[in-house]
Design a protein around this motif. Structure first.
Motif, mmCIF file in Angstrom:
data_model
loop_
_atom_site.group_PDB
_atom_site.id
_atom_site.type_symbol
_atom_site.label_atom_id
_atom_site.label_comp_id
_atom_site.label_asym_id
_atom_site.label_seq_id
_atom_site.Cartn_x
_atom_site.Cartn_y
_atom_site.Cartn_z
ATOM 1 N N ARG A 252 0.818 -1.198 0.000
ATOM 2 C CA ARG A 252 0.000 0.000 0.000
ATOM 3 C C ARG A 252 0.863 1.264 0.000
ATOM 4 N NH1 ARG A 252 -4.792 -1.097 4.459
ATOM 5 N NH2 ARG A 252 -5.611 -3.025 3.547
ATOM 6 N N ASN A 253 0.315 2.336 -0.546
ATOM 7 C CA ASN A 253 0.994 3.629 -0.514
ATOM 8 C C ASN A 253 0.858 4.247 0.869
ATOM 9 O OD1 ASN A 253 1.541 3.286 -3.199
ATOM 10 N ND2 ASN A 253 -0.066 4.672 -3.912
ATOM 11 N N ILE A 254 1.880 5.011 1.273
ATOM 12 C CA ILE A 254 1.846 5.732 2.556
ATOM 13 C C ILE A 254 1.169 7.075 2.356
ATOM 14 C CG2 ILE A 254 3.278 6.828 4.328
ATOM 15 C CD1 ILE A 254 5.267 4.585 4.003
ATOM 16 N N VAL A 255 0.313 7.454 3.296
ATOM 17 C CA VAL A 255 -0.336 8.760 3.248
ATOM 18 C C VAL A 255 0.681 9.807 3.695
ATOM 19 C CG1 VAL A 255 -2.182 10.191 4.187
ATOM 20 C CG2 VAL A 255 -2.596 7.765 3.694
ATOM 21 N N PRO A 256 0.935 10.836 2.873
ATOM 22 C CA PRO A 256 1.929 11.862 3.249
ATOM 23 C C PRO A 256 1.620 12.499 4.598
ATOM 24 C CG PRO A 256 1.324 12.079 0.936
ATOM 25 C CD PRO A 256 0.391 11.063 1.520
ATOM 26 N N ASN A 257 2.712 12.832 5.330
ATOM 27 C CA ASN A 257 2.660 13.531 6.608
ATOM 28 C C ASN A 257 1.972 12.692 7.701
ATOM 29 O OD1 ASN A 257 3.855 15.817 5.345
ATOM 30 N ND2 ASN A 257 1.839 16.459 4.637
ATOM 31 N N SER A 258 2.118 11.368 7.611
ATOM 32 C CA SER A 258 1.539 10.497 8.630
ATOM 33 C C SER A 258 2.585 9.628 9.329
ATOM 34 C CB SER A 258 0.473 9.581 8.005
ATOM 35 O OG SER A 258 1.084 8.598 7.160
ATOM 36 N N VAL A 259 3.872 9.789 8.995
ATOM 37 C CA VAL A 259 4.923 8.883 9.469
ATOM 38 C C VAL A 259 5.644 9.462 10.684
ATOM 39 C CG1 VAL A 259 7.112 7.784 8.870
ATOM 40 C CG2 VAL A 259 5.242 7.850 7.204
ATOM 41 N N LEU A 260 5.856 8.613 11.680
ATOM 42 C CA LEU A 260 6.662 8.967 12.853
ATOM 43 C C LEU A 260 7.372 7.694 13.308
ATOM 44 C CD1 LEU A 260 7.419 11.109 15.010
ATOM 45 C CD2 LEU A 260 5.476 10.260 16.353
ATOM 46 N N PHE A 261 8.731 7.707 13.362
ATOM 47 C CA PHE A 261 9.479 6.537 13.815
ATOM 48 C C PHE A 261 10.661 6.993 14.658
ATOM 49 C CE2 PHE A 261 11.232 7.636 9.680
ATOM 50 C CZ PHE A 261 12.606 7.567 9.871
ATOM 51 N N GLU A 262 11.295 6.008 15.320
ATOM 52 C CA GLU A 262 12.361 6.312 16.281
ATOM 53 C C GLU A 262 13.502 5.324 16.121
ATOM 54 O OE1 GLU A 262 12.428 5.652 20.912
ATOM 55 O OE2 GLU A 262 11.283 7.486 20.453
ATOM 56 N N ASP A 272 5.991 16.406 3.866
ATOM 57 C CA ASP A 272 5.915 16.677 2.428
ATOM 58 C C ASP A 272 7.081 16.066 1.663
ATOM 59 O OD1 ASP A 272 3.586 18.168 2.842
ATOM 60 O OD2 ASP A 272 4.729 19.993 3.230
ATOM 61 N N GLY A 273 7.405 14.803 1.965
ATOM 62 C CA GLY A 273 8.448 14.092 1.235
ATOM 63 C C GLY A 273 9.817 14.140 1.873
ATOM 64 N N ALA A 274 10.017 14.995 2.859
ATOM 65 C CA ALA A 274 11.297 15.082 3.560
ATOM 66 C C ALA A 274 11.195 14.382 4.914
ATOM 67 C CB ALA A 274 11.710 16.536 3.753
ATOM 68 N N ILE A 275 12.322 13.855 5.399
ATOM 69 C CA ILE A 275 12.399 13.290 6.742
ATOM 70 C C ILE A 275 13.144 14.292 7.611
ATOM 71 C CG2 ILE A 275 13.328 11.440 8.163
ATOM 72 C CD1 ILE A 275 10.986 10.566 6.485
ATOM 73 N N ILE A 276 12.539 14.660 8.745
ATOM 74 C CA ILE A 276 13.144 15.673 9.616
ATOM 75 C C ILE A 276 13.270 15.115 11.025
ATOM 76 C CG2 ILE A 276 12.205 17.577 8.265
ATOM 77 C CD1 ILE A 276 10.144 17.973 10.464
ATOM 78 N N LYS A 277 14.232 15.649 11.768
ATOM 79 C CA LYS A 277 14.364 15.344 13.198
ATOM 80 C C LYS A 277 14.377 16.668 13.958
ATOM 81 C CE LYS A 277 19.444 15.263 13.506
ATOM 82 N NZ LYS A 277 20.619 14.478 13.896
ATOM 83 N N ASN A 278 14.299 16.575 15.272
ATOM 84 C CA ASN A 278 14.245 17.760 16.131
ATOM 85 C C ASN A 278 13.092 18.677 15.711
ATOM 86 O OD1 ASN A 278 16.605 16.803 17.365
ATOM 87 N ND2 ASN A 278 17.913 17.933 15.922
ATOM 88 N N SER A 291 14.833 11.608 3.040
ATOM 89 C CA SER A 291 13.644 11.679 2.193
ATOM 90 C C SER A 291 12.873 10.378 2.298
ATOM 91 C CB SER A 291 14.032 11.945 0.738
ATOM 92 O OG SER A 291 14.847 10.901 0.239
ATOM 93 N N ILE A 292 11.610 10.397 1.813
ATOM 94 C CA ILE A 292 10.749 9.224 1.841
ATOM 95 C C ILE A 292 10.061 9.072 0.506
ATOM 96 C CG2 ILE A 292 8.877 10.567 2.880
ATOM 97 C CD1 ILE A 292 7.911 7.975 4.220
ATOM 98 N N ASP A 293 9.949 7.828 0.032
ATOM 99 C CA ASP A 293 9.185 7.496 -1.165
ATOM 100 C C ASP A 293 7.869 6.890 -0.687
ATOM 101 O OD1 ASP A 293 8.035 6.356 -3.437
ATOM 102 O OD2 ASP A 293 9.967 5.846 -4.332
ATOM 103 N N TYR A 294 6.772 7.657 -0.831
ATOM 104 C CA TYR A 294 5.479 7.205 -0.307
ATOM 105 C C TYR A 294 4.955 5.974 -1.047
ATOM 106 C CZ TYR A 294 5.404 11.684 2.164
ATOM 107 O OH TYR A 294 5.697 12.738 2.984
#
Length: 708
Positions: A252-262, A272-278, A291-294
């Protein structure tokens, strides 16, 4: 949500020649220690991590453990590669029978790890299965893909390292046994009846499996001679980012702006396609580290702790996925604004066969276009209902819901301020709209086209491809217009011929630079016999020629009847103090201008609506003053007076020297008025509220007339 295992991969395409099995050694340093991966001769890398080697094309994939960071420097890669000049090539015919092998025997030895086979396979990508009894045949969408099969150095043929064995190769004789077809999964959309009422249908997502077929009957093969020389080499490659598969068990495709991991106590999220911390909840920003490929669920981190073991768990805290949308037989939606202008709604969609559908609403709200069952828009509420397909209409086809788009014009009514508008708003319709065209109006249909002349030559003929031009002009790259005497126009033939000799100058002898643009305009003028709210206008005459859509203009003409220039209300004033009055102020002059024998002369081309004062500055000299144009000329009684109208090149008026009497003194003034050969009019311009998007803006009006 649980832990996710991640993979750290590096693919090197820098070695384009065949590698010798067992020759690859990769080293790197992280955390003050050096680590190594070595090639086992069967396409596998062992040691501090795992990896694979594709000997035939030189691709190396590694999964180091512990994983270094890009800041740790480079990988060092040592290997032995083929130094020959020409690969051996051949073709063989594939056995297309189901479950049967293809054999090929060139009777030549092949170097281990050098075999490469290319062929094409065909798969089903999607299949639409209609309800039993619908009378419609299932629709199937296919795709072809070129695949590459290589040997692993141990005599096995695979599509990728670690993949299924599809065949074998005998390096001594070159004998090949191969069946390259594999099973796969494809998506299905099944039409099913609505059981709750026994009528209508709906679509449901599903999947099925099949085995690939060969898309072509032949395959190509290349290999190298075992006797060719080899050479030991060494190179370096930068350490790439960390790759994490967030959805290893889902397609399945990932819904943008729904990802959080540790990872190791550090939280990462997508934005919006970028992976950020802090990330800061106050500013909604953070530090971009990847970055993320949805579509695939793959995350690539460029910034992460060095010396990270590959078994470090990734804790997935949040991740929303979505199914592909099933086809839709019906769409119901409400437009963002209402009420809508009648006939303005346009709906676009793509059906399951990939065809584009465009629907247009008529003034009654009915939607037409494509093979839809029905469609209607309520212009007062903006509610749209479309039935795309049903069992009874064999030509109707469901659509992909995400492709449905619409455009429409909606009304917003605001109270009008008479002071801002500049007129009494009570005479306007309640919504403030005034029709541009009315029944009985004179309508001008015009079309302007241009042709580029890179280098103009004397006598050159430009053909317009149409006749009866209403206006033609030639404009240079610097914006100057070519003087009219530098070309000859034949409107019956639809041609323009440059003069011979030719001077590229305008009417004031300024240079006209090349390339030139030759503009020609054709037009028809008639009475509007019917005006529809949807924008259709009927004329009382047929158009004289075809007009291209998109660049043809319909203009409203304001008629004034017969007009001509005139000079009137002349009188003499002894002392003029600058007050513009149509009546004598104070005493008249002793000296007079003979208006009977030498009347003030005007022409339609030069005269304007103006009040004039010929104000004497001495007994013989005077200046010419206009109420709106100011001082335009000076003169004396011994010469004719004809001040030039710069807009037309003709004089505003002409006063003959013979008409001046004697006895003039400074301050005496001859006052008179003129009317031009055109009617004055007001222009009220309306601009939609909003921020300016253009630095400059302009509009144009045209004065038209006929002379008997």
């Amino acid at each position: 949500m649980g832990n996710v295992a991640y993979a750290y991969n590096f693919a090197s395409a820098q070695v384009k020649r065949n590698l010798s099995p067992g020759s690859v050694v990769i080293t790197w340093s992280t955390g003050g220690h050096q680590y190594t991966l070595t090639d086992d001769g069967a396409g596998n890398l062992t040691g501090a991590g795992t990896g694979t080697v594709s000997y035939s094309n030189g691709l190396i994939f590694i999964n180091p453990n512990p994983a270094p960071s890009p800041s740790d420097g480079d990988y060092t890669i040592e290997y032995e590669d083929w130094q020959g000049q020409t690969k051996l090539t051949d073709q063989f015919t594939l056995n297309t029978g189901p479950g049967t092998d293809t054999t090929f025997s060139p009777a030549t030895a092949m170097r281990e790890g050098s075999v490469e086979i290319r062929l094409n396979v065909q798969r089903i990508t999607k299949q639409w299965r209609y309800k039993d009894g619908s009378g419609k045949a299932d629709r199937t969408e296919y795709t072809s893909e070129a695949i590459t099969i290589t040997d692993d150095g141990g005599g096995n043929l695979r599509r990728e390292k670690g993949g299924a064995v599809l065949g074998t190769v005998n390096y001594a004789t070159g004998a090949i046994t191969l069946d390259a077809r594999q099973s796969y999964t494809f998506k299905t959309y099944e039409e099913r009846p609505r059981y709750f009422n026994g009528t209508g249908t709906y679509w449901e997502n599903d999947s099925d499996t099949a085995v690939e077929t060969y898309a072509a009957s032949t395959a190509s093969i290349s290999w190298t001679d075992p006797g060719d020389p080899v050479q030991i080499r060494s190179t370096t490659r930068p350490i790439p980012g960390l790759t994490i598969d967030l959805t290893p068990t889902s397609s399945r495709n990932i819904v943008p702006n729904s990802v959080l991991f540790e990872i190791n106590g550090t939280q990462y999220r997508d934005q919006d396609g970028a992976i950020i911390k802090n990330w800061s909840p106050i500013t909604d920003t953070g530090t971009a580290v990847g970055s993320i490929d949805y579509a695939t669920g793959l995350v690539t981190l460029e910034d992460y702790p060095a010396n990270t073991p590959t078994n470090t768990p990734v804790t997935l805290l949040a991740c929303l996925t979505t199914l592909d949308q099933a086809p839709a037989n019906r769409s119901i939606f409400r437009t963002a604004g209402a009420p809508l202008r009648e006939g303005s709604l346009i709906v676009n969609a793509t059906d399951i066969e990939g065809n584009q559908i465009t629907l247009n609403a008529d003034t009654n709200g009915n939607l037409t276009g494509g093979n839809i069952v029905s469609g209607f828009v309520d212009t007062q509420t903006g509610l749209v209902t479309i039935e795309w397909a049903d069992e009874q209409n064999a030509n109707s086809v469901p659509v992909v819901p995400s492709t449905v788009r619409y455009s429409a014009v909606s009304y917003t009514f605001l109270p009008l301020d008479a002071d801002l508008v500049g007129l009494d708003a009570t005479r306007l319709p309640s919504d403030g709209r005034v029709p541009q065209f009315n029944l009985g109006d004179v309508v001008v249909v015009s079309n302007t086209q241009s042709q580029e002349v890179v280098t103009a030559t004397p006598g050159q003929v430009v053909t317009f491809g149409r006749q009866n031009q209403a206006e033609v002009w030639v404009e240079g790259a610097n914006g100057n217009r070519l003087a009219a005497d530098q070309y000859i126009l034949d409107t019956e033939a639809g041609t323009l011929t440059f003069a011979d000799p030719l001077s590229l100058v305008d009417s004031e002898a300024n240079a006209v630079t090349e390339p030139l643009q030759v503009y020609n305009r054709v037009e028809d003028m008639g009475l509007a016999t019917d005006v529809q709210i949807g924008g259709q206008i009927s004329l009382n005459i047929p158009l004289s020629q075809d007009y291209t859509a998109g660049d043809t203009i319909a203009s409203a003409a304001v008629l004034y009847g017969d007009l001509r220039a005139r000079a009137f209300n002349a009188f003499h004033q002894k002392a003029w103090g600058g007050t513009w009055s149509d009546d004598l102020i104070g005493d008249s002059t002793t000296a007079k201008y003979n208006l009977v024998s030498y009347p003030i002369e005007v022409t339609n081309q030069g005269a304007i609506k103006e009040r004039w004062a010929i104000n004497f500055t001495s007994s013989t000299s005077f200046q010419v003053i206009g109420e709106t144009v100011g001082v335009v000329a000076t003169g004396n009684v011994s010469a004719d007076l004809a001040p030039t109208n710069a807009a037309t090149g003709a004089p505003y008026f002409t006063i003959r020297k013979e008409g001046w009497g004697s006895g003039w003194v400074s301050g005496n003034t001859l006052r008179f008025n003129t009317d031009g050969g055109q009617a004055p009019f007001w222009v009220a311009r309306t601009i939609v509220a909003g921020r300016a998007v253009e630095e400059t803006d302009q509009f144009a009006t045209q004065n038209r007339g006929d002379a008997d």
